[in-house]
Design a protein around this motif. Structure first.
Motif, PDB file in Angstrom:
ATOM      1  N   ASP A  67       0.738  -1.262  -0.098  1.00  0.00           N
ATOM      2  CA  ASP A  67      -0.045  -0.017   0.121  1.00  0.00           C
ATOM      3  C   ASP A  67       0.798   1.306  -0.024  1.00  0.00           C
ATOM      4  O   ASP A  67       0.555   2.220  -0.605  1.00  0.00           O
ATOM      5  CB  ASP A  67      -0.867  -0.010   1.327  1.00  0.00           C
ATOM      6  CG  ASP A  67      -1.860  -1.119   1.222  1.00  0.00           C
ATOM      7  OD1 ASP A  67      -2.190  -1.677  -0.024  1.00  0.00           O
ATOM      8  OD2 ASP A  67      -2.594  -1.268   2.098  1.00  0.00           O
ATOM      9  N   THR A  68       1.973   1.248   0.701  1.00  0.00           N
ATOM     10  CA  THR A  68       2.827   2.274   0.865  1.00  0.00           C
ATOM     11  C   THR A  68       3.484   2.642  -0.594  1.00  0.00           C
ATOM     12  O   THR A  68       3.497   3.744  -0.852  1.00  0.00           O
ATOM     13  CB  THR A  68       3.698   2.460   1.783  1.00  0.00           C
ATOM     14  OG1 THR A  68       3.334   2.039   3.170  1.00  0.00           O
ATOM     15  CG2 THR A  68       4.671   3.449   2.212  1.00  0.00           C
ATOM     16  N   LEU A  69       4.096   1.598  -1.055  1.00  0.00           N
ATOM     17  CA  LEU A  69       4.692   1.534  -2.369  1.00  0.00           C
ATOM     18  C   LEU A  69       3.690   2.382  -3.392  1.00  0.00           C
ATOM     19  O   LEU A  69       4.009   3.161  -4.252  1.00  0.00           O
ATOM     20  CB  LEU A  69       5.357   0.590  -2.995  1.00  0.00           C
ATOM     21  CG  LEU A  69       6.534  -0.031  -1.801  1.00  0.00           C
ATOM     22  CD1 LEU A  69       6.920  -1.632  -2.502  1.00  0.00           C
ATOM     23  CD2 LEU A  69       7.664   0.772  -2.331  1.00  0.00           C
ATOM     24  N   ALA A  70       2.508   1.595  -3.401  1.00  0.00           N
ATOM     25  CA  ALA A  70       1.675   2.331  -4.264  1.00  0.00           C
ATOM     26  C   ALA A  70       1.532   3.681  -4.208  1.00  0.00           C
ATOM     27  O   ALA A  70       1.290   4.282  -5.215  1.00  0.00           O
ATOM     28  CB  ALA A  70       0.110   1.331  -4.278  1.00  0.00           C
ATOM     29  N   LEU A  71       1.131   3.843  -2.834  1.00  0.00           N
ATOM     30  CA  LEU A  71       0.733   5.623  -2.705  1.00  0.00           C
ATOM     31  C   LEU A  71       1.851   6.438  -3.082  1.00  0.00           C
ATOM     32  O   LEU A  71       1.805   7.651  -3.643  1.00  0.00           O
ATOM     33  CB  LEU A  71       0.320   5.776  -1.141  1.00  0.00           C
ATOM     34  CG  LEU A  71      -0.186   6.882  -0.686  1.00  0.00           C
ATOM     35  CD1 LEU A  71      -1.430   7.235  -1.495  1.00  0.00           C
ATOM     36  CD2 LEU A  71      -0.349   6.847   0.735  1.00  0.00           C
ATOM     37  N   PRO A  77       6.431   0.894  -8.255  1.00  0.00           N
ATOM     38  CA  PRO A  77       5.918  -0.695  -8.333  1.00  0.00           C
ATOM     39  C   PRO A  77       5.991  -1.490  -7.236  1.00  0.00           C
ATOM     40  O   PRO A  77       6.754  -1.256  -6.291  1.00  0.00           O
ATOM     41  CB  PRO A  77       6.889  -0.866  -9.663  1.00  0.00           C
ATOM     42  CG  PRO A  77       7.773   0.366 -10.004  1.00  0.00           C
ATOM     43  CD  PRO A  77       7.645   1.358  -9.204  1.00  0.00           C
ATOM     44  N   PRO A  78       5.181  -2.366  -7.282  1.00  0.00           N
ATOM     45  CA  PRO A  78       4.979  -3.149  -6.097  1.00  0.00           C
ATOM     46  C   PRO A  78       6.412  -4.088  -5.635  1.00  0.00           C
ATOM     47  O   PRO A  78       6.519  -4.626  -4.636  1.00  0.00           O
ATOM     48  CB  PRO A  78       3.935  -4.237  -6.216  1.00  0.00           C
ATOM     49  CG  PRO A  78       3.539  -3.896  -7.822  1.00  0.00           C
ATOM     50  CD  PRO A  78       4.134  -2.601  -8.164  1.00  0.00           C
ATOM     51  N   ASP A  79       7.315  -4.351  -6.765  1.00  0.00           N
ATOM     52  CA  ASP A  79       8.134  -5.303  -6.683  1.00  0.00           C
ATOM     53  C   ASP A  79       9.601  -4.210  -6.646  1.00  0.00           C
ATOM     54  O   ASP A  79      10.737  -4.730  -6.724  1.00  0.00           O
ATOM     55  CB  ASP A  79       8.319  -6.170  -7.847  1.00  0.00           C
ATOM     56  CG  ASP A  79       8.636  -5.426  -9.460  1.00  0.00           C
ATOM     57  OD1 ASP A  79       8.380  -4.049  -9.050  1.00  0.00           O
ATOM     58  OD2 ASP A  79       8.929  -5.867 -10.114  1.00  0.00           O
TER      59      ASP A  79
END
Length: 196
Positions: free
Chosen positions: A24-28, A32-34
């Motif tokens: 969630d933090t990376l998305a915000l 990228p999620p990876d």
């Protein structure tokens, strides 16, 4: 900004809330999620600031609380990666006096001479009166609150007291950087006895 900075925050998020909080933090932060951060690479300052702002939102911690938790995690990681810096003489003052050299050593693996110079130029530490240290910090990221938390955390690590005074603050006063006076109340009598 050296990837160790981001790596510690990512690990702290994972420790606090697992994959879901990290994702969630990376998305915000519009990452990228990876996303993985290597400690031997340089990343844009703005990317870390987005990550820090996102972490404030997703953890529910206000910035001072998050910075405090982050500084504690950073010192713990530094102690594992660079244990010798914590065993050299001089206590908290000696450690913080060497901090600029520690910072430069983190940037030594960067390929670009400009990036290495940018890391080197962020800190200047000079000896002041009565054993004080005068620390100049220049960074577009304006992470002076992180430096303050690290300095106090280092003092606690050595079981010492630290008084930190903002002589100049780029957020408050404008300009390109901050200047701090670090005073070590317990170190002054010992220094006087050593020279007496």
């Amino acid at each position: 900004m050296i990837g160790l900075i981001q790596s510690v925050l990512v690990d702290l998020l994972h420790e606090r809330g697992g994959e879901a909080l990290l994702r969630d933090t990376l998305a915000l932060a519009e990452l990228p999620p990876d996303t993985e951060f290597r400690i031997d690479r340089n990343y844009p300052d703005g990317e870390f600031l987005r990550l820090l702002d996102a972490a404030t939102a997703t953890t529910g911690l206000d910035r001072p609380m998050l910075i405090e938790a982050y500084a504690t995690a950073f010192l713990a990681r530094a102690k594992v990666l660079f244990p010798a810096f914590f065993t050299l003489p001089g206590g908290a003052r000696g450690f913080l006096r060497r901090q600029a050299a520690i910072h430069v050593s983190l940037g030594a693996g960067l390929r670009s001479p400009e990036e290495r110079q940018g890391v080197k130029d962020k800190f200047r530490i000079e000896d002041g009166e009565h054993g004080d240290l005068i620390v100049s910090y220049h960074s577009a990221s304006q992470l002076c609150d992180f430096y303050r938390a690290l300095a106090h955390g280092a003092a606690r690590e050595f079981g010492e007291m630290l008084t930190l005074t903002n002589l100049r603050c780029q957020r408050r006063d404008g300009g390109a950087g901050c200047t701090f006076r670090l005073s070590f109340p317990m170190a002054a009598p010992m220094a006087a006895m050593a020279h007496g």
